[in-house]
Design an enzyme around this catalytic site. Structure first.
Site, PDB file in Angstrom:
ATOM      1  N   SER A   1       0.854  -1.193   0.000  1.00 20.47           N
ATOM      2  CA  SER A   1       0.000   0.000   0.000  1.00 20.47           C
ATOM      3  C   SER A   1       0.881   1.231   0.000  1.00 20.47           C
ATOM      4  CB  SER A   1      -0.909   0.017   1.228  1.00 20.47           C
ATOM      5  OG  SER A   1      -1.544   1.269   1.339  1.00 20.47           O
TER       6      SER A   1
ATOM      7  N   HIS B   1      -0.801  -1.051  -4.486  1.00 19.67           N
ATOM      8  CA  HIS B   1      -2.151  -0.783  -3.986  1.00 19.67           C
ATOM      9  C   HIS B   1      -2.282   0.701  -3.645  1.00 19.67           C
ATOM     10  CE1 HIS B   1      -5.937  -2.092  -2.053  1.00 19.67           C
ATOM     11  NE2 HIS B   1      -5.655  -1.204  -1.103  1.00 19.67           N
TER      12      HIS B   1
ATOM     13  N   ASP C   1      -4.638   3.424  -2.013  1.00 19.29           N
ATOM     14  CA  ASP C   1      -5.790   3.662  -1.130  1.00 19.29           C
ATOM     15  C   ASP C   1      -6.301   5.087  -1.327  1.00 19.29           C
ATOM     16  OD1 ASP C   1      -6.192   1.240   0.449  1.00 19.29           O
ATOM     17  OD2 ASP C   1      -4.192   1.618   1.222  1.00 19.29           O
TER      18      ASP C   1
ATOM     19  N   MET D   1      -8.951   7.840  -0.292  1.00 15.10           N
ATOM     20  CA  MET D   1      -9.877   8.215   0.787  1.00 15.10           C
ATOM     21  C   MET D   1     -10.326   9.653   0.582  1.00 15.10           C
ATOM     22  SD  MET D   1      -7.817   6.638   4.066  1.00 15.10           S
ATOM     23  CE  MET D   1      -6.924   5.092   3.941  1.00 15.10           C
TER      24      MET D   1
ATOM     25  N   HIS E   1      -8.208   1.262  -4.655  1.00  7.30           N
ATOM     26  CA  HIS E   1      -9.259   0.980  -3.672  1.00  7.30           C
ATOM     27  C   HIS E   1      -9.962   2.289  -3.325  1.00  7.30           C
ATOM     28  CE1 HIS E   1     -10.195  -0.535   0.703  1.00  7.30           C
ATOM     29  NE2 HIS E   1     -11.287  -0.300   0.007  1.00  7.30           N
TER      30      HIS E   1
ATOM     31  N   MET F   1     -12.233   4.264  -1.257  1.00  6.08           N
ATOM     32  CA  MET F   1     -12.960   4.433   0.003  1.00  6.08           C
ATOM     33  C   MET F   1     -13.594   5.823  -0.041  1.00  6.08           C
ATOM     34  SD  MET F   1     -10.222   2.679   2.621  1.00  6.08           S
ATOM     35  CE  MET F   1      -8.796   2.876   1.546  1.00  6.08           C
TER      36      MET F   1
ATOM     37  N   MET G   1     -11.668  -6.513   4.182  1.00  5.67           N
ATOM     38  CA  MET G   1     -11.040  -5.545   5.069  1.00  5.67           C
ATOM     39  C   MET G   1     -10.854  -6.184   6.444  1.00  5.67           C
ATOM     40  SD  MET G   1     -10.450  -2.887   3.256  1.00  5.67           S
ATOM     41  CE  MET G   1      -9.889  -1.854   4.612  1.00  5.67           C
TER      42      MET G   1
ATOM     43  N   ASP H   1      -6.806  -6.825   3.257  1.00  2.96           N
ATOM     44  CA  ASP H   1      -6.242  -5.483   3.455  1.00  2.96           C
ATOM     45  C   ASP H   1      -6.394  -5.070   4.909  1.00  2.96           C
ATOM     46  OD1 ASP H   1      -5.463  -2.846   3.374  1.00  2.96           O
ATOM     47  OD2 ASP H   1      -6.866  -2.235   1.808  1.00  2.96           O
TER      48      ASP H   1
END
Length: 228
Positions: free
Chosen positions: A12, A37, A39, A41, A70, A72, A141, A177
Site C-alpha cells: 500500500s 495498492h 488507497d 480516501m 481501492h 474508500m 477488510m 487489506d
C-alpha cells in the site's frame, strides 16, 4: 491480464514517502512486489484524505505491473472515469458507498477495468452471490477502513474461508487489506486469500536510500505465507 491464484504481495503506497511516490512505486516493484495498492480516501466515506486521480495518473508511469485502486469514497460512480483515465487495472468499491452496487461494478467493467468489491469488518456476505458474475476481486477488510497501521481483526479469517467456498472455481481474487504481517500471512493464505495488501509491513524500516529493506520485508511476508 491472465488470472492465477499464486500469492501476490501488494504494498500500500499509503505507507510510502509522499514526496517521492513515483520512486517508491519503482522501488517496491524492483524489490519483489507484484501489485501496487493505491488507497483513495475522500474524508467523507472514511475520515482520512489521501490520493486523487491526478496523483494516481502521476504514479502510473512508474508502475510496470498492476495498479490496484481501492476507492474508500462516497458516490464512487463520480470517481470511476477519472481513475480509469489514470490507468487503474483494478477499481474496488464498497457496497455501502452508493445506492446501486451492481450497476457500479458493471460500469467499472464496461470501462475496461477489473471490478472489485470491498467488505468492511462489519459487512456480511448477504447478497454477495448475486454479484459474483460481475466481480474480479473481493477485498476483505481486516481493519476498519480509513487509517493505516491498524491491527488485524481475527474474524476476517472465517470470512475469507466462507468467500473462498462461495466463489468456488470462479476467477475472482481474494484480497486481504489491513494488519497483514508475516506472523498472520500463513493463516490468511490458508483461509483462501491470494493477494496480501501490506503497508507498514513492507515499508517499515526502509527508504529510498535503503530499498533492500523493502525486499526483505516482502520476502518475510512470502515466507510467512508459505509457512502457513
Amino acid at each position: 491480464m491472465t488470472f492465477d491464484r499464486r500469492l501476490k504481495i501488494a504494498p500500500s503506497i499509503l505507507s510510502a514517502d509522499f514526496a517521492a511516490l513515483g520512486a517508491e512505486c519503482r522501488a517496491v516493484e524492483e524489490q519483489g512486489a507484484d501489485w501496487v495498492h493505491v488507497d483513495v480516501m475522500d474524508g467523507a466515506f472514511v475520515p482520512n484524505l489521501t490520493f486523487g486521480a491526478v496523483a494516481a495518473k502521476a504514479m502510473r508511469p512508474h508502475i510496470r505491473g498492476v495498479m490496484d485502486v481501492h476507492l474508500m469514497v462516497a458516490r464512487p460512480d463520480d470517481w470511476i472515469a477519472d481513475f480509469v483515465a489514470a490507468g487503474a487495472d483494478f477499481i474496488t468499491i464498497h457496497p455501502e458507498s452508493g445506492p446501486h452496487t451492481h450497476r457500479t461494478l458493471q460500469s467499472i467493467r464496461k470501462a475496461g477495468v477489473k471490478a472489485g468489491l470491498a467488505l468492511n469488518p462489519g459487512t456480511g456476505l448477504d447478497g454477495l452471490e448475486w454479484l459474483l458474475d460481475d466481480i474480479d476481486l473481493i477485498c476483505v477488510m481486516s481493519v476498519n477502513p480509513g487509517f493505516g497501521g491498524q491491527s488485524f481483526i481475527p474474524s476476517a479469517l472465517p470470512k475469507i474461508a466462507a468467500i473462498r467456498n462461495l466463489i468456488a472455481d470462479r476467477p475472482i481474487h481474494i484480497e486481504v487489506d489491513g494488519g497483514v504481517v508475516p506472523q498472520n500471512a500463513g493463516a490468511i493464505v490458508a483461509a483462501g486469500a491470494d493477494v496480501l495488501v501490506a503497508g507498514s509491513a513492507v515499508f517499515k524500516g526502509g527508504s529510498l536510500a535503503a530499498p533492500d529493506v523493502y525486499g526483505r520485508n516482502i520476502a518475510a511476508l512470502r515466507a510467512g505465507a508459505a509457512a502457513g
